[in-house]
Write an enzyme that holds these catalytic residues in place. Structure first.
Site, PDB file in Angstrom:
ATOM      1  N   HIS A 131      27.752 -39.057   1.231  1.00 20.58           N
ATOM      2  CA  HIS A 131      29.092 -38.919   2.022  1.00 20.58           C
ATOM      3  C   HIS A 131      29.282 -37.367   2.609  1.00 20.58           C
ATOM      4  O   HIS A 131      30.291 -37.180   3.147  1.00 20.58           O
ATOM      5  CB  HIS A 131      30.319 -39.444   1.188  1.00 20.58           C
ATOM      6  N   ASP A 161      24.566 -43.388  -2.590  1.00 21.76           N
ATOM      7  CA  ASP A 161      25.285 -42.161  -2.031  1.00 21.76           C
ATOM      8  C   ASP A 161      24.656 -41.028  -2.427  1.00 21.76           C
ATOM      9  O   ASP A 161      24.904 -39.994  -2.676  1.00 21.76           O
ATOM     10  CB  ASP A 161      26.701 -41.997  -2.812  1.00 21.76           C
ATOM     11  N   ASN A 240      32.362 -29.762  -4.657  1.00 27.51           N
ATOM     12  CA  ASN A 240      31.446 -30.042  -5.841  1.00 27.51           C
ATOM     13  C   ASN A 240      30.449 -31.220  -5.406  1.00 27.51           C
ATOM     14  O   ASN A 240      29.629 -31.361  -6.052  1.00 27.51           O
ATOM     15  CB  ASN A 240      31.966 -30.263  -7.065  1.00 27.51           C
ATOM     16  N   SER A 241      30.753 -32.192  -4.499  1.00 25.33           N
ATOM     17  CA  SER A 241      30.016 -33.228  -4.126  1.00 25.33           C
ATOM     18  C   SER A 241      28.778 -33.064  -3.863  1.00 25.33           C
ATOM     19  O   SER A 241      28.298 -32.093  -3.062  1.00 25.33           O
ATOM     20  CB  SER A 241      30.622 -34.144  -3.088  1.00 25.33           C
TER      21      SER A 241
END
Length: 493
Positions: A131, A161, A240-241
């Site tokens: 994402h 993901d 942070n993803s």
């Protein structure tokens, strides 16, 4: 009573008291009790999670070694979407979950995005979240020393993901994978990333839970989504993803992916994809160009008190087999509807996410050992896992769909979409011998939906195939504007 008389009465009372105490002490010798005041005991929670056999043995809690190993291997990922693709994530439930719902119409100008990534090799392979880079026209990677590189997208896996990037550079600092199966609830971990565009941020917390499902990947838009998150209370925020979750030894045990928040900011819960899943996905993408997803061939339901009562089960344990796919691996091994799977390769499973996590570590053709309860008795089964097409073969690139259906697919151009008045679709660029031609489809046909699933990519076609036991009902349109419907039988002739 006058003052003088009152004084004498008061003095007599005081003298009487003194005489009484003296008399009691003189005739009664009370036993002496020595009360020891122990040294103050600190709450045990203050020391929870310190591994005295680890690198900090003999000292206090110290994350400096793990932090030093991690910050140099965690990168800042910057993305740019041009105006023609800027609305690709508008209304995306994952984005709404992570960043909060967005009002109004999507922005038609270029959109800049930000996230994190983890270097996995000295020659520039990087893992991040799908994402973070989904729909990006340009991906820039900024190292901790501020050096910048344009990254190539190697491959993605929306079901977990996870995405893999590559930059042309050598001699990079990288993280080694740790085994997320070995981590324990209560163990200290670090989250390393770039929240709010702040580079090299390190936060600490403990593992709060394992094998957690939060229904953000496994939703109506991605029914094959795999969720078995590590839940922590380490502070994780937007940006942070794709960053690293590491143990106190500085090993990568997860990729930070989501937070539970109504505001878009950290409120106490964060979730990471376990390293055992990440490592398998990365290896598949590098070796085959796509993830080799393996299936048992069952529909499952986690056993609860209500499920146990409904199906007459003796104990609340395992995963209930609600249906078995015809000609699937479980069917071939002899597993039946009503069985309860209680372990995979010797590891106990009590939830759907635990079972899915174990299977996701395998490829088609792998053999697994299941222990199943049937009529209260334990039975052992060897199951050979299969791919989404029902075979044990490894699928490379997009050849699986082409070989199965007998056609090559390309996405519609913006000009074709505008002319036909559609927002998506996959066109059959060339038609060979196979199921498409047998069903009456002709060259140039544009598939819009298959079994009610909107077809925007090859992955959507795969998903439609993987979620049916029988065939496909296809809705589409020809370049002339003629709408047509076809039924395709997927069973072997």
């Amino acid at each position: 009573m006058n003052v003088k008389k009152f004084f004498f009465v008061f003095l007599a009372a005081v003298m009487g008291g003194i005489i009484g105490v003296y008399t009691f002490v003189s005739f009664y010798k009370p036993e002496k009790h020595i009360v020891e005041v122990q040294q103050q005991v600190m709450p045990a929670a203050r020391f929870a999670g310190i591994n005295m056999s680890g690198p900090q043995a003999g000292g206090g809690l110290d994350f400096t070694l793990a932090a030093e190993k991690s910050v140099e291997a965690v990168v800042h990922v910057m993305t740019k979407q041009n105006s023609n693709s800027s609305d690709s994530n508008y209304g995306n439930p994952f984005y709404d979950f992570f960043f909060g719902p967005r009002g109004g119409m999507p922005n038609r100008g270029p959109v800049m995005g930000s996230g994190s990534g983890v270097i996995l090799s000295e020659d520039g392979y990087i893992v991040t979240n799908n994402h973070v880079i989904d729909g990006a026209d340009e991906i820039e990677v900024i190292l901790n020393d501020r050096k910048s590189f344009i990254a190539k997208l190697v491959g993605t896996d929306p079901t977990t993901d996870i995405a893999v990037l590559k930059i042309e550079q050598t001699g990079l600092t990288y993280l080694n994978f740790g085994n997320s199966d070995d981590i324990k609830v209560g163990e200290w971990v670090l989250a390393v990333g770039n929240p709010f565009n702040l580079t090299s941020t390190v936060t600490a917390g403990i593992v709060s839970a394992k094998s957690r499902s939060i229904n953000i990947l496994a939703n109506k838009n991605q029914p094959m989504g795999i969720e078995s998150f590590i839940q922590t209370d380490a502070a994780v925020n937007p940006g942070n993803s794709g960053g690293a979750l590491v143990n106190t030894s500085g090993e990568l045990i997860g990729i930070n992916t989501a937070i539970a928040s109504q505001t878009g900011s950290f409120t106490g819960y964060s979730f990471a994809v376990p390293s055992v899943i990440v490592q398998k996905v990365v290896n598949d993408i590098k070796e085959f160009g796509e993830v080799q997803r393996a299936f048992i061939g069952v529909q499952i339901v986690g056993v609860t008190s209500d499920i146990a009562k409904e199906f007459g089960l003796n104990e609340v344990e395992g995963v209930y087999v609600d249906a078995v796919t015809v000609n699937g691996g479980a069917d071939a091994a002899g597993i039946k509807k009503g069985d309860v799977i209680i372990s995979v390769d010797g590891v106990v499973v009590n939830t759907n996410s635990q079972l899915i996590e174990k299977i996701s570590q395998h490829r088609p053709g792998d053999k697994i050992k299941l222990i199943v309860k049937r009529d209260g008795k334990r039975k052992h089964f060897d199951v050979i896992l299969r791919n989404s097409y029902g075979s044990t073969e490894i699928v490379k690139e997009n050849k699986g769909v082409s070989d199965l259906l007998g056609g090559e697919f390309v996405a519609l151009t913006e000009k074709e979409k505008a002319r036909l008045g559609v927002n998506y679709g996959m066109k059959i660029a060339s038609l060979g011998e196979g199921k498409l031609k047998m069903s009456g489809i002709e060259d140039g046909f544009i598939i819009l939906k298959a079994n009610r699933i909107p077809i925007k990519s090859i992955s959507d076609i795969k998903r439609a195939i993987a979620t049916t036991d029988e065939g496909l009902f296809i809705t589409g349109i020809y370049p002339s504007g003629q709408v047509a419907y076809y039924a395709i039988n997927l069973e072997e002739e």
